[in-house]
Design a protein around this motif. Sequence first.
Motif, mmCIF file in Angstrom:
data_model
loop_
_atom_site.group_PDB
_atom_site.id
_atom_site.type_symbol
_atom_site.label_atom_id
_atom_site.label_comp_id
_atom_site.label_asym_id
_atom_site.label_seq_id
_atom_site.Cartn_x
_atom_site.Cartn_y
_atom_site.Cartn_z
ATOM 1 N N VAL A 1 -3.077 -4.585 -8.713
ATOM 2 C CA VAL A 1 -2.309 -5.373 -9.677
ATOM 3 C C VAL A 1 -1.693 -6.592 -9.007
ATOM 4 O O VAL A 1 -1.586 -6.675 -7.785
ATOM 5 N N HIS A 2 -1.255 -7.505 -9.848
ATOM 6 C CA HIS A 2 -0.576 -8.721 -9.379
ATOM 7 C C HIS A 2 0.777 -8.346 -8.770
ATOM 8 O O HIS A 2 1.508 -7.522 -9.335
ATOM 9 N N PRO A 3 1.143 -8.932 -7.634
ATOM 10 C CA PRO A 3 2.430 -8.589 -7.011
ATOM 11 C C PRO A 3 3.636 -9.002 -7.852
ATOM 12 O O PRO A 3 4.746 -8.508 -7.612
ATOM 13 N N GLY A 4 3.418 -9.896 -8.817
ATOM 14 C CA GLY A 4 4.514 -10.302 -9.688
ATOM 15 C C GLY A 4 4.453 -9.661 -11.058
ATOM 16 O O GLY A 4 5.148 -10.098 -11.978
ATOM 17 N N GLY A 5 3.630 -8.612 -11.216
ATOM 18 C CA GLY A 5 3.426 -8.007 -12.514
ATOM 19 C C GLY A 5 4.342 -6.839 -12.827
ATOM 20 O O GLY A 5 5.238 -6.490 -12.042
ATOM 21 N N SER A 6 4.093 -6.216 -13.973
ATOM 22 C CA SER A 6 4.967 -5.136 -14.440
ATOM 23 C C SER A 6 4.837 -3.883 -13.591
ATOM 24 O O SER A 6 5.829 -3.177 -13.371
ATOM 25 N N ASP A 7 3.637 -3.568 -13.111
ATOM 26 C CA ASP A 7 3.488 -2.386 -12.255
ATOM 27 C C ASP A 7 4.243 -2.570 -10.941
ATOM 28 O O ASP A 7 4.868 -1.627 -10.441
ATOM 29 N N ALA A 8 4.174 -3.777 -10.376
ATOM 30 C CA ALA A 8 4.880 -4.038 -9.124
ATOM 31 C C ALA A 8 6.391 -3.901 -9.314
ATOM 32 O O ALA A 8 7.116 -3.554 -8.375
ATOM 33 N N TRP A 9 6.862 -4.155 -10.539
ATOM 34 C CA TRP A 9 8.289 -4.019 -10.856
ATOM 35 C C TRP A 9 8.648 -2.565 -11.151
ATOM 36 O O TRP A 9 9.567 -2.001 -10.565
ATOM 37 N N ALA A 10 7.880 -1.939 -12.057
ATOM 38 C CA ALA A 10 8.222 -0.598 -12.520
ATOM 39 C C ALA A 10 7.834 0.496 -11.537
ATOM 40 O O ALA A 10 8.439 1.563 -11.521
ATOM 41 N N LEU A 11 6.801 0.253 -10.719
ATOM 42 C CA LEU A 11 6.302 1.269 -9.790
ATOM 43 C C LEU A 11 6.557 0.877 -8.340
ATOM 44 O O LEU A 11 5.807 1.270 -7.439
ATOM 45 N N ALA A 12 7.611 0.127 -8.117
ATOM 46 C CA ALA A 12 7.900 -0.349 -6.759
ATOM 47 C C ALA A 12 8.082 0.804 -5.777
ATOM 48 O O ALA A 12 7.833 0.648 -4.577
ATOM 49 N N ASP A 13 8.480 1.966 -6.286
ATOM 50 C CA ASP A 13 8.711 3.099 -5.378
ATOM 51 C C ASP A 13 7.413 3.745 -4.904
ATOM 52 O O ASP A 13 7.429 4.519 -3.946
ATOM 53 N N VAL A 14 6.275 3.446 -5.556
ATOM 54 C CA VAL A 14 5.004 4.025 -5.097
ATOM 55 C C VAL A 14 4.015 2.955 -4.634
ATOM 56 O O VAL A 14 2.883 3.271 -4.266
ATOM 57 N N LEU A 15 4.423 1.688 -4.653
ATOM 58 C CA LEU A 15 3.585 0.603 -4.154
ATOM 59 C C LEU A 15 4.188 0.044 -2.871
ATOM 60 O O LEU A 15 5.404 -0.026 -2.730
ATOM 61 N N ALA A 16 3.325 -0.361 -1.953
ATOM 62 C CA ALA A 16 3.778 -0.946 -0.691
ATOM 63 C C ALA A 16 4.013 -2.441 -0.907
ATOM 64 O O ALA A 16 3.095 -3.260 -0.765
ATOM 65 N N GLY A 17 5.236 -2.798 -1.284
ATOM 66 C CA GLY A 17 5.535 -4.176 -1.653
ATOM 67 C C GLY A 17 5.387 -5.173 -0.519
ATOM 68 O O GLY A 17 5.165 -6.357 -0.761
ATOM 69 N N GLY A 18 5.507 -4.725 0.720
ATOM 70 C CA GLY A 18 5.397 -5.638 1.852
ATOM 71 C C GLY A 18 3.998 -5.768 2.399
ATOM 72 O O GLY A 18 3.809 -6.282 3.515
ATOM 73 N N VAL A 19 3.024 -5.305 1.625
ATOM 74 C CA VAL A 19 1.632 -5.294 2.078
ATOM 75 C C VAL A 19 0.740 -5.824 0.964
ATOM 76 O O VAL A 19 1.071 -5.721 -0.217
ATOM 77 N N ARG A 20 -0.386 -6.402 1.357
ATOM 78 C CA ARG A 20 -1.398 -6.822 0.391
ATOM 79 C C ARG A 20 -2.742 -6.224 0.797
ATOM 80 O O ARG A 20 -3.024 -6.030 1.980
ATOM 81 N N VAL A 21 -3.580 -5.955 -0.213
ATOM 82 C CA VAL A 21 -4.907 -5.379 0.022
ATOM 83 C C VAL A 21 -5.923 -6.502 0.206
ATOM 84 O O VAL A 21 -5.806 -7.575 -0.390
ATOM 85 N N GLY A 22 -6.927 -6.246 1.026
ATOM 86 C CA GLY A 22 -7.989 -7.224 1.228
ATOM 87 C C GLY A 22 -9.191 -6.595 1.885
ATOM 88 O O GLY A 22 -9.479 -5.413 1.687
ATOM 89 N N ALA A 23 -9.881 -7.383 2.666
ATOM 90 C CA ALA A 23 -11.079 -6.911 3.371
ATOM 91 C C ALA A 23 -11.091 -7.516 4.771
ATOM 92 O O ALA A 23 -10.655 -8.661 4.965
ATOM 93 N N PRO A 24 -11.604 -6.782 5.745
ATOM 94 C CA PRO A 24 -11.651 -7.299 7.119
ATOM 95 C C PRO A 24 -12.724 -8.374 7.256
ATOM 96 O O PRO A 24 -13.573 -8.540 6.375
ATOM 97 N N PRO A 25 -12.711 -9.122 8.349
ATOM 98 C CA PRO A 25 -13.765 -10.115 8.586
ATOM 99 C C PRO A 25 -15.136 -9.442 8.610
ATOM 100 O O PRO A 25 -15.294 -8.312 9.061
#
Length: 550
Positions: A246-270
């Motif tokens: 989800v978007h880091p500024g979205g409703s899940d990031a707000w409502a589910l902050a206790d189960v999401l790692a807010g200081g991290v982002r998902v991606g892919a390695p080189p």
Amino acid sequence: MIVTPERVALPEAVRSSPAWGLMTQLYSVRSEQSWGIGDAADLAELGSWGARQGADFVLVNPMHAAEPVPTMEPSPYLPTTRRFLNPMYIRVEEVPEMGYLSSAEHQMIEWHGDDARRLNGLADLDRDSSWEAKQAALRIVFRQRRTQRRHRDFEEFCERAGQGLVDYATWCAIVVDRGLPWSDWPEALQDPRSPETAAERQRLADEVEFHSWLQWIVQRQFADAQRELTAAGMSVGVVHDLAVGVHPGGSDAWALADVLAGGVRVGAPPDDYNAAGQNWSQPPWRPDRLAEQAYAPYRDMLRTLLQLSGGLRVDHIIGLFRLWWIPLGKSATEGTYVRYDHEALVGILALEAHRAGAIVIGEDLGTVEDWVRDYLTERGLLGTSILWFERKDGSAPRAPETYRELCLASVTTHDLPPTAGYLQGEHITVRDELGLLPDSLEETMAEDERQREAVLSDLRSRGLIGEQATVEEQVNALYRYLTFSPARLLGVAVPDLVGDVRTINQPGTDEEYPNWRLPLANADREPLMLEDVMVSRRAKRLIRAVGSRR
């Protein structure tokens, strides 16, 4: 204790005979009645037509909700929430309360509809203008008194959806009142459980109810579409798509902050395709917090989608095993893999699919540990095979007869041009214009031509095309080629039905390319309506090539 089935069972019709279906970016497929964007009614229309041609499913892009105010994120793979749906897909005229409006109210909605239908003539989709018109009309309908029967149904829906719906609707209401990002709100409102947030919910009670009502309406319309498709003869019906995050500024990031790692982002390695790696701007689940909450947020998300469909596609299903975590402020090269309890996540997915009688398709393209695909197969989850990516020894095309049985096979995917465009090098031309080619244009085109010719040569050796085959004949032959595979499901991209050539999404770009904003078009890049698809001779010829599988 969560007890899960060993395998997800395929529907009897799919077990006894391979099935084919349509794949579409729903927002891009508009009818003459659409308000600038394809909607749930268009899905029902497209699917019912497909069922008459012999299709058994329609795979759509993620229907997850976006921002309730401009600017709406165009990518369906970067939603504000994965549990709730985008009310942009509501067909206003099919809301039952429309029948009780006054003449003046009907006239006002018709004005909004006229404005929105003019958007159908634009070269690019305009989500914001479409939603502005649709939202204004829906607010008129929302104010209409509901019958007791309908009121009870709405109350029961809200009760079943529980605190998750309350949080989502509260977030939407505060966004409408205060704007985005929510990180700019007063600190107390950044906590969904604070007394200040409860007071704000009370102050904005009517707006909170409106957004809850929108969810009731949009979910009912998608459930109706599923019923229509199965009634028309489809063995599966709608297959929804689950985004990675989800978007880091979205409703899940707000409502589910206790189960999401807010200081991290998902991606892919080189990798060989992107030496800098990738950052997808999505906060991941925290595996420890998910387990502490008995996976409730994950289960709620799955149930919402599965109750509206006959199947679920899980984008980047490898994310149920491990994800590349990138700390905020760091580059993708400085990330690391974090593993998840895949037995729990896959098991719960299997359980919810079993309860819904649905199939599960995992998008397992790219770099995948071999044991992962074996594990998914053991649990009855289908994989994904894309013709252009199926190669032996990294170069020569694999014969379709050697594909996996438990998979969805197709010629193309949304990150590639439609097949007619791919055959003409559209993916090379666009990347060259955007400066994204890692090598020279000549080298890239030569390598691409070599790989495409290897496939076309096999088609000629099988007598599927002649030496002077047209692009349309090549497209039809590629799909006929896939009918030789043992794959249980075969997906036909709707753009391929009409000869569309433009890439819907160009990886590695944002505003440089109109990602997720292109309407369905013909071979001359002219926008088409759904009505054009349903009478297209080109579409019928391709369907005959695929239908011969049975």
